[in-house]
Motif scaffolding. Structure first.
Motif, PDB file in Angstrom:
ATOM      1  N   LEU A 283      -8.469  -4.870 -14.713  1.00  9.13           N
ATOM      2  CA  LEU A 283      -7.187  -4.686 -14.046  1.00  9.13           C
ATOM      3  C   LEU A 283      -7.405  -4.734 -12.534  1.00  9.13           C
ATOM      4  O   LEU A 283      -8.110  -3.890 -11.978  1.00  9.13           O
ATOM      5  CB  LEU A 283      -6.574  -3.345 -14.458  1.00  9.13           C
ATOM      6  CG  LEU A 283      -5.147  -3.056 -14.018  1.00  9.13           C
ATOM      7  CD1 LEU A 283      -4.196  -4.154 -14.482  1.00  9.13           C
ATOM      8  CD2 LEU A 283      -4.699  -1.702 -14.550  1.00  9.13           C
ATOM      9  N   LEU A 284      -6.823  -5.733 -11.890  1.00 10.49           N
ATOM     10  CA  LEU A 284      -7.022  -5.963 -10.472  1.00 10.49           C
ATOM     11  C   LEU A 284      -5.851  -5.374  -9.678  1.00 10.49           C
ATOM     12  O   LEU A 284      -4.682  -5.691  -9.962  1.00 10.49           O
ATOM     13  CB  LEU A 284      -7.142  -7.460 -10.181  1.00 10.49           C
ATOM     14  CG  LEU A 284      -8.167  -8.220 -11.039  1.00 10.49           C
ATOM     15  CD1 LEU A 284      -8.185  -9.684 -10.655  1.00 10.49           C
ATOM     16  CD2 LEU A 284      -9.546  -7.600 -10.897  1.00 10.49           C
ATOM     17  N   LEU A 285      -6.152  -4.549  -8.686  1.00 17.37           N
ATOM     18  CA  LEU A 285      -5.134  -3.937  -7.850  1.00 17.37           C
ATOM     19  C   LEU A 285      -5.158  -4.602  -6.481  1.00 17.37           C
ATOM     20  O   LEU A 285      -6.227  -4.729  -5.867  1.00 17.37           O
ATOM     21  CB  LEU A 285      -5.373  -2.435  -7.683  1.00 17.37           C
ATOM     22  CG  LEU A 285      -4.945  -1.518  -8.832  1.00 17.37           C
ATOM     23  CD1 LEU A 285      -5.755  -1.798 -10.095  1.00 17.37           C
ATOM     24  CD2 LEU A 285      -5.103  -0.051  -8.442  1.00 17.37           C
ATOM     25  N   ALA A 286      -4.005  -5.030  -6.001  1.00 17.11           N
ATOM     26  CA  ALA A 286      -3.952  -5.735  -4.727  1.00 17.11           C
ATOM     27  C   ALA A 286      -2.591  -5.513  -4.088  1.00 17.11           C
ATOM     28  O   ALA A 286      -1.601  -5.198  -4.762  1.00 17.11           O
ATOM     29  CB  ALA A 286      -4.217  -7.229  -4.912  1.00 17.11           C
ATOM     30  N   ARG A 287      -2.546  -5.686  -2.765  1.00 12.59           N
ATOM     31  CA  ARG A 287      -1.282  -5.516  -2.046  1.00 12.59           C
ATOM     32  C   ARG A 287      -0.373  -6.725  -2.189  1.00 12.59           C
ATOM     33  O   ARG A 287       0.823  -6.623  -1.984  1.00 12.59           O
ATOM     34  CB  ARG A 287      -1.562  -5.236  -0.571  1.00 12.59           C
ATOM     35  CG  ARG A 287      -2.376  -3.963  -0.385  1.00 12.59           C
ATOM     36  CD  ARG A 287      -2.350  -3.464   1.038  1.00 12.59           C
ATOM     37  NE  ARG A 287      -3.009  -2.176   1.130  1.00 12.59           N
ATOM     38  CZ  ARG A 287      -2.836  -1.324   2.137  1.00 12.59           C
ATOM     39  NH1 ARG A 287      -2.043  -1.646   3.127  1.00 12.59           N
ATOM     40  NH2 ARG A 287      -3.453  -0.170   2.150  1.00 12.59           N
ATOM     41  N   GLY A 288      -0.925  -7.860  -2.497  1.00  9.25           N
ATOM     42  CA  GLY A 288      -0.141  -9.068  -2.724  1.00  9.25           C
ATOM     43  C   GLY A 288      -0.919  -9.976  -3.636  1.00  9.25           C
ATOM     44  O   GLY A 288      -2.060  -9.698  -4.002  1.00  9.25           O
ATOM     45  N   HIS A 289      -0.296 -11.084  -4.029  1.00  7.25           N
ATOM     46  CA  HIS A 289      -1.001 -11.988  -4.931  1.00  7.25           C
ATOM     47  C   HIS A 289      -0.835 -13.446  -4.550  1.00  7.25           C
ATOM     48  O   HIS A 289      -1.482 -14.317  -5.141  1.00  7.25           O
ATOM     49  CB  HIS A 289      -0.519 -11.783  -6.370  1.00  7.25           C
ATOM     50  CG  HIS A 289       0.926 -12.132  -6.587  1.00  7.25           C
ATOM     51  ND1 HIS A 289       1.926 -11.217  -6.414  1.00  7.25           N
ATOM     52  CD2 HIS A 289       1.528 -13.289  -6.934  1.00  7.25           C
ATOM     53  CE1 HIS A 289       3.093 -11.800  -6.661  1.00  7.25           C
ATOM     54  NE2 HIS A 289       2.887 -13.053  -6.971  1.00  7.25           N
ATOM     55  N   ASP A 290      -0.012 -13.755  -3.579  1.00  6.46           N
ATOM     56  CA  ASP A 290       0.224 -15.158  -3.246  1.00  6.46           C
ATOM     57  C   ASP A 290      -1.028 -15.852  -2.722  1.00  6.46           C
ATOM     58  O   ASP A 290      -1.162 -17.069  -2.851  1.00  6.46           O
ATOM     59  CB  ASP A 290       1.336 -15.270  -2.201  1.00  6.46           C
ATOM     60  CG  ASP A 290       2.689 -14.874  -2.779  1.00  6.46           C
ATOM     61  OD1 ASP A 290       2.802 -14.841  -4.012  1.00  6.46           O
ATOM     62  OD2 ASP A 290       3.609 -14.578  -1.995  1.00  6.46           O
ATOM     63  N   ASN A 291      -1.923 -15.088  -2.093  1.00  4.66           N
ATOM     64  CA  ASN A 291      -3.053 -15.720  -1.408  1.00  4.66           C
ATOM     65  C   ASN A 291      -4.333 -15.764  -2.234  1.00  4.66           C
ATOM     66  O   ASN A 291      -5.315 -16.331  -1.794  1.00  4.66           O
ATOM     67  CB  ASN A 291      -3.334 -14.963  -0.101  1.00  4.66           C
ATOM     68  CG  ASN A 291      -3.634 -13.494  -0.349  1.00  4.66           C
ATOM     69  OD1 ASN A 291      -3.114 -12.900  -1.276  1.00  4.66           O
ATOM     70  ND2 ASN A 291      -4.452 -12.907   0.491  1.00  4.66           N
TER      71      ASN A 291
ATOM     72  N   GLY B 285       0.810  -1.208   0.000  1.00  7.43           N
ATOM     73  CA  GLY B 285       0.000   0.000   0.000  1.00  7.43           C
ATOM     74  C   GLY B 285       0.843   1.256   0.000  1.00  7.43           C
ATOM     75  O   GLY B 285       1.910   1.315   0.618  1.00  7.43           O
ATOM     76  N   GLY B 286       0.380   2.284  -0.718  1.00  7.75           N
ATOM     77  CA  GLY B 286       1.040   3.575  -0.682  1.00  7.75           C
ATOM     78  C   GLY B 286       2.175   3.751  -1.662  1.00  7.75           C
ATOM     79  O   GLY B 286       2.934   4.724  -1.540  1.00  7.75           O
ATOM     80  N   ILE B 287       2.321   2.857  -2.651  1.00  4.71           N
ATOM     81  CA  ILE B 287       3.438   3.005  -3.581  1.00  4.71           C
ATOM     82  C   ILE B 287       2.983   3.424  -4.976  1.00  4.71           C
ATOM     83  O   ILE B 287       3.786   3.447  -5.893  1.00  4.71           O
ATOM     84  CB  ILE B 287       4.260   1.706  -3.669  1.00  4.71           C
ATOM     85  CG1 ILE B 287       3.411   0.536  -4.175  1.00  4.71           C
ATOM     86  CG2 ILE B 287       4.872   1.366  -2.333  1.00  4.71           C
ATOM     87  CD1 ILE B 287       4.221  -0.721  -4.415  1.00  4.71           C
ATOM     88  N   GLY B 288       1.687   3.732  -5.148  1.00  8.41           N
ATOM     89  CA  GLY B 288       1.249   4.353  -6.382  1.00  8.41           C
ATOM     90  C   GLY B 288       0.465   3.492  -7.340  1.00  8.41           C
ATOM     91  O   GLY B 288       0.362   3.832  -8.526  1.00  8.41           O
ATOM     92  N   LYS B 289      -0.160   2.392  -6.878  1.00  7.16           N
ATOM     93  CA  LYS B 289      -0.928   1.544  -7.797  1.00  7.16           C
ATOM     94  C   LYS B 289      -2.133   2.295  -8.369  1.00  7.16           C
ATOM     95  O   LYS B 289      -2.377   2.283  -9.574  1.00  7.16           O
ATOM     96  CB  LYS B 289      -1.391   0.270  -7.066  1.00  7.16           C
ATOM     97  CG  LYS B 289      -0.277  -0.604  -6.544  1.00  7.16           C
ATOM     98  CD  LYS B 289      -0.791  -1.915  -5.987  1.00  7.16           C
ATOM     99  CE  LYS B 289      -1.727  -1.727  -4.802  1.00  7.16           C
ATOM    100  NZ  LYS B 289      -1.038  -1.138  -3.635  1.00  7.16           N
TER     101      LYS B 289
ATOM    102  N   ALA C 253      -7.652 -15.337   4.377  1.00  3.46           N
ATOM    103  CA  ALA C 253      -8.150 -15.196   3.011  1.00  3.46           C
ATOM    104  C   ALA C 253      -7.671 -13.930   2.324  1.00  3.46           C
ATOM    105  O   ALA C 253      -7.684 -13.866   1.111  1.00  3.46           O
ATOM    106  CB  ALA C 253      -9.679 -15.229   3.007  1.00  3.46           C
ATOM    107  N   GLU C 254      -7.248 -12.909   3.062  1.00  3.33           N
ATOM    108  CA  GLU C 254      -7.005 -11.609   2.457  1.00  3.33           C
ATOM    109  C   GLU C 254      -5.575 -11.109   2.576  1.00  3.33           C
ATOM    110  O   GLU C 254      -5.223 -10.128   1.921  1.00  3.33           O
ATOM    111  CB  GLU C 254      -7.949 -10.564   3.066  1.00  3.33           C
ATOM    112  CG  GLU C 254      -9.414 -10.866   2.794  1.00  3.33           C
ATOM    113  CD  GLU C 254     -10.351  -9.902   3.488  1.00  3.33           C
ATOM    114  OE1 GLU C 254      -9.855  -9.002   4.167  1.00  3.33           O
ATOM    115  OE2 GLU C 254     -11.568 -10.058   3.330  1.00  3.33           O
ATOM    116  N   LEU C 255      -4.745 -11.728   3.413  1.00  5.33           N
ATOM    117  CA  LEU C 255      -3.392 -11.228   3.615  1.00  5.33           C
ATOM    118  C   LEU C 255      -2.373 -12.229   3.113  1.00  5.33           C
ATOM    119  O   LEU C 255      -2.550 -13.440   3.233  1.00  5.33           O
ATOM    120  CB  LEU C 255      -3.143 -10.943   5.106  1.00  5.33           C
ATOM    121  CG  LEU C 255      -4.025  -9.877   5.749  1.00  5.33           C
ATOM    122  CD1 LEU C 255      -3.624  -9.695   7.202  1.00  5.33           C
ATOM    123  CD2 LEU C 255      -3.937  -8.555   5.019  1.00  5.33           C
ATOM    124  N   ASP C 256      -1.291 -11.707   2.577  1.00  9.14           N
ATOM    125  CA  ASP C 256      -0.194 -12.576   2.186  1.00  9.14           C
ATOM    126  C   ASP C 256       0.451 -13.179   3.430  1.00  9.14           C
ATOM    127  O   ASP C 256       0.383 -12.604   4.529  1.00  9.14           O
ATOM    128  CB  ASP C 256       0.849 -11.779   1.406  1.00  9.14           C
ATOM    129  CG  ASP C 256       0.481 -11.683  -0.069  1.00  9.14           C
ATOM    130  OD1 ASP C 256      -0.416 -12.435  -0.494  1.00  9.14           O
ATOM    131  OD2 ASP C 256       1.085 -10.880  -0.786  1.00  9.14           O
TER     132      ASP C 256
END
Length: 919
Positions: free
Chosen positions: A362-370, A275-279, A652-655
């Protein structure tokens, strides 16, 4: 839109017409009304209340027959917000939007009752439809009136210059009426053509303080709106306000641009990063780039699109519109990891369409592993996804084209210019005027510095320094967060005092923190949250009387006005996330770490709001660990209400790297709670089991865990027999979610009536998955999840695994060192390399679940084949006369179970061996 309707009077012709207030004192009207024959002299404008002012031309385009006028903003439209600009993009008959136009037509010039010879113009509002394709050739929308009895076109004179609105967005301005259309037709100049006219957007920016953005008006029921211009930190830092120009990520922008312009009809991918890096800012810039015609195709129509609303305005959401766009469409989904149900609904609709304009999701997310691997796997091979390769963003990418010092100076300059423009446009400002220092280029003085390397932190520090220059009282703060929150308080003060209430700084801090944590999809949710906030704020004081309902309603209105949602929710929150989390952390500390613990289980809050709160806190964990500790205490104190929600939120929501410390803190809080003298031991044991199962799910990465394992039932209430298993399926929160009762309010009941249950976001309405658990017993089916921890089992697996490694080393070593077929230095490397590969496979595949890939599938069989070939040569060297196929099969039957035993031995020691059986 009557409050925006203006009568335009040109006494020199004379000429009468209509106009539309796009902002206080800013009028959009027809050129032939205000400037007939090219006359650019001032004209008179008058609102429906009779207030008049002189208006001057600030922009004109005779070819488009549109002009922009500027009048005294303190006379006309003082309380109006800046109008939103839109265009019609879809042809979806099932949900074709109604358009509205209000003006002063000739047919409404009425004689006064007491003076029949004096005529006065009166307002006329008409409804109708605009089909997007009507402007494809002539360049004008055809506004088809709903009431066909229109009469002669001459009777519609005076409507020229009226604004046409769709879903409260200004989509164009009326220019003339047709006398050849039996059903009634007015011609409207589309706003999209105004945006393409030179100087128009610059003129609107100069008189409103806000750069206009063209949005798909008919899709506004599905997309979020851009924020209203305000002199608040939240607005200035909002990514979609686009105050600070982009300073990096050219590679990611080019990659996404190229991805959009491929030949595929539909495609989906993800943009990931903390979060906070400009997505969001990156996607905002992408939308702006796609909307512009390309140099090689100057006449081609640009793209449209926006950010999908979490709580769409229209229920049920007409997602079918997305498949009928007349222009290329980009759909951005923020916090996509929490919105799987909504994403699946959209992809199902897009998969069913045949042809049409390109659509990109286009899906924006903080992580993708989960979440991303399972979504990509589910859609792989379908028409909605190609490679599905995500675009990753690192913190340094946002500043890749500049230095930190230059980026800081650019941000300061941009904030100063936007603040000046907003003030010139009439927005109130409670600080000193811009000083000469802020008129010049900023310098990296270091008065306030960013806390980390995120671009949002740098922007927050730059804005804090600008605000410190404007208000000397902010100089006492060294932390940028403190400066920004102090400025927000001046913003809150203006809103509170405008409603005649006393401004209580500490109360507003609490209520805005409650708003940030709980959210509110409906007005009833917002009122419940305000009531809970008052209870928490005044906790510890004698409860001598209930809170005053009128006061609670006033503060609910204040919070809604301060931070509107931008979609169908009742209110939004203060942003960005870092700023909101910092305020909540301040309130948590000021309450002696009681705020979160008292708020989350409050009986007024709904399950959706508790889930929202846990999600907000989980996202803030890396920056505000104290909030995670408060949430853990709240869950430990009220596990039946919160534990299942917390387990689902985290798993379900956090890496994994974020989820693990969160769950460990929760486990510690539950352990501490169990040690209290008055602890409910059965409940504590149940809670410990849920957290343990969640940790196991996290470590093993079992994808279908929630679908295959039922929740551990909460312990039975005291006095119950515990034999009614069906009762255990009921939500523990049932009957505990009280709604704040503020007395009779028929208007609110009408608003929150039968449709209330449908106004929540799709994911919020869908049943949450069951909480993880190791065991659940029922009379008809028992699901057991076993964990092998027996020392004997581990010893056997370890022995077989070590024997396998020894055999591999012996066989490969013998053939390498004894056979004439292997010569040179490579013969000495073969045994250790093959043995090492066996060991590496056992460690990698045994410790955690390997992601599905070609290498992960091919590597173990390839190593087995290499080992078997060496073993066949070894057999031949020692006189075993069998066919190569027979020897290969025999050795494969030895090495394959051996490698599997080695892998499971690693799982027994370092990972978890889990299997499910049913009885």
């Amino acid at each position: 839109m009557e409050q925006r309707t203006i009568e335009v009077i040109n006494p020199r012709v004379p000429m009468l017409g209509s106009g539309c207030l796009v902002a206080p004192g800013v009028v959009l009207t027809a050129h032939h009304v205000a400037c007939p024959g090219g006359d650019m002299q001032p004209v008179t404008v008058r609102d429906k209340a009779g207030r008049t002012a002189e208006a001057e031309v600030v922009w004109a385009d005779a070819a488009l027959d549109v002009v922009l006028l500027s009048a005294d903003r303190f006379v006309l439209g003082t309380d109006l917000s800046v109008a939103r600009w839109g265009e019609l993009t879809c042809d979806y008959p099932a949900a074709r939007p109604m358009c509205t136009m209000t003006g002063f037509p000739r047919a409404m010039r009425l004689a006064l009752p007491d003076d029949p010879h004096t005529f006065v113009p009166d307002l006329k509002s008409v409804d109708g439809h605009i089909k997007p394709e009507t402007g494809s050739r002539g360049g004008h929308y055809g506004f088809e009136l709903s009431d066909a009895s229109t009469g002669s076109a001459d009777l519609w004179r005076g409507m020229s210059g009226a604004g046409a609105f769709c879903h409260d967005m200004l989509v164009g301005v009326a220019t003339f009426a047709s006398d050849h259309w039996q059903g009634g037709l007015l011609y409207v100049m589309p706003a999209a053509r105004l945006f393409a006219s030179p100087g128009f957007t610059d003129a609107v920016t100069s008189v409103t303080g806000m750069a206009p953005q063209l949005q798909p008006a008919d899709l506004s029921v599905l997309f979020t709106d851009v924020p209203d211009p305000q002199l608040s930190s939240s607005y200035l830092l909002h990514a979609r306000s686009a105050v600070v120009p982009m300073s990096g990520m050219p590679g990611q922008l080019d990659t996404l641009d190229a991805w959009c312009r491929t030949s595929r009809s539909t495609d989906i991918t993800a943009v990931t990063g903390m979060g906070g890096i400009g997505k969001t800012r990156l996607v905002t810039e992408l939308l702006h780039r796609l909307a512009q015609p390309r140099p090689e195709q100057p006449t081609a129509r640009g793209w449209t699109g926006g950010f999908l609303a979490d709580t769409p305005l229209q229920q049920p959401p007409p997602y079918g519109m997305l498949a009928t766009s007349k222009y290329p469409l980009l759909i951005a989904v923020d916090y996509a990891e929490t919105r799987r149900t909504q994403i699946d609904q959209i992809l199902d609709i897009l998969a069913a369409r045949r042809g049409g304009q390109p659509v990109r999701v286009l899906l924006l997310a903080r992580g993708h592993d989960n979440w991303w691997p399972s979504l990509r796997l589910a859609r792989q091979g379908t028409s909605v996804i190609s490679t599905g390769a995500p675009v990753a963003i690192d913190p340094a990418d946002a500043l890749s084209n500049t230095s930190t010092e230059s980026a800081f100076d650019d941000a300061k300059r941009a904030f100063t210019e936007r603040i000046r423009a907003l003030r010139n446009a009439g927005h109130e400002w409670a600080t000193s005027p811009l000083t000469p220092d802020t008129e010049e280029d900023g310098t990296f003085t270091g008065t306030v510095k960013p806390d980390d390397d995120k671009v949002i932190s740098l922007h927050m520090a730059a804005l804090a320094e600008v605000l410190t220059t404007l208000n000397d009282s902010f100089a006492r703060h060294e932390n940028p967060m403190d400066v920004l929150i102090a400025h927000e308080m001046s913003y809150w003060r203006r809103i509170v005092e405008a409603r005649g209430l006393f401004f209580d700084e500490n109360l507003m801090r609490t209520l805005v923190s409650v708003q940030t944590v709980t959210g509110a999809s409906r007005r009833s949710d917002a009122r419940a949250a305000v009531a809970a906030g008052f209870d928490v704020h005044y906790s510890g004081f004698p409860n001598t009387a209930p809170h005053d309902g009128d006061r609670l309603a006033a503060y609910e209105d204040i919070l809604t006005a301060a931070y509107p949602s931008g979609d169908g929710a009742r209110w939004g929150t203060m942003g960005p996330d870092l700023l909101g989390a910092a305020l909540v952390a301040e309130v948590e500390e000021a309450s002696d770490q009681q705020f979160i613990e008292q708020l989350l289980p409050h009986p007024h809050l709904s399950t959706e709001q508790r889930h929202h709160g846990l999600t907000v806190i989980a996202r803030a964990t890396p920056d505000q660990p104290a909030l995670a500790a408060g949430a853990a205490r709240a869950v430990a104190a009220a596990p039946k209400q919160l534990l299942s929600l917390a387990a689902r939120t985290v798993a379900a929501e956090l890496d994994p790297e974020v989820a693990r410390p969160w769950l460990l803190g929760l486990q510690e809080a539950i352990t501490d709670q169990a040690q209290q003298p008055d602890a409910d031991q059965p409940t504590s044991a149940w809670a410990a089991g849920v957290v343990s199962a969640s940790l196991t799910h996290l470590e093993t990465g079992l994808e279908d865990y929630f679908a295959s394992v039922d929740a551990i039932p909460p312990p039975p209430e005291p006095g119950s027999t515990g034999h009614d298993d069906d009762d255990l399926d009921e939500d523990a929160d049932d009957g505990e979610e009280a709604e704040a009762d503020w007395g009779t309010d028929t208007e609110d009941e009408a608003e929150d009536g039968p449709e209330d249950e449908q106004t929540a976001a799709p994911d919020a309405r869908a049943p949450l998955p069951p909480a993880p658990a190791p065991h659940r017993s029922r009379s008809t089916k028992t699901v057991h999840v076993h964990t092998i921890t027996s020392p004997v089992a581990r010893a056997v697996l370890t022995s077989v695994g070590l024997a396998h490694l020894a055999l591999v080393a012996f066989v490969t070593g013998s053939i390498a060192y004894s056979s004439d077929d292997f010569t040179g230095p490579t013969s000495w490397l073969l045994p250790p390399v093959i043995t090492l590969f066996h060991l590496v496979i056992g460690l990698l595949y045994g410790h955690r679940k390997m992601p599905l890939s070609l290498v992960a599938v091919v590597l173990p069989p390839a190593i087995i084949v290499m080992t078997v070939l060496c073993a066949v040569n070894f057999s031949n060297m020692h006189g075993v006369h069998l066919s190569p196929v027979t020897l290969g099969a025999a050795w494969a039957s030895i090495f394959s179970p051996g490698l599997l035993a080695l892998t499971y031995a690693v799982r027994a020691w370092l990972g978890q061996i889990r299997y499910v059986d049913t009885k």
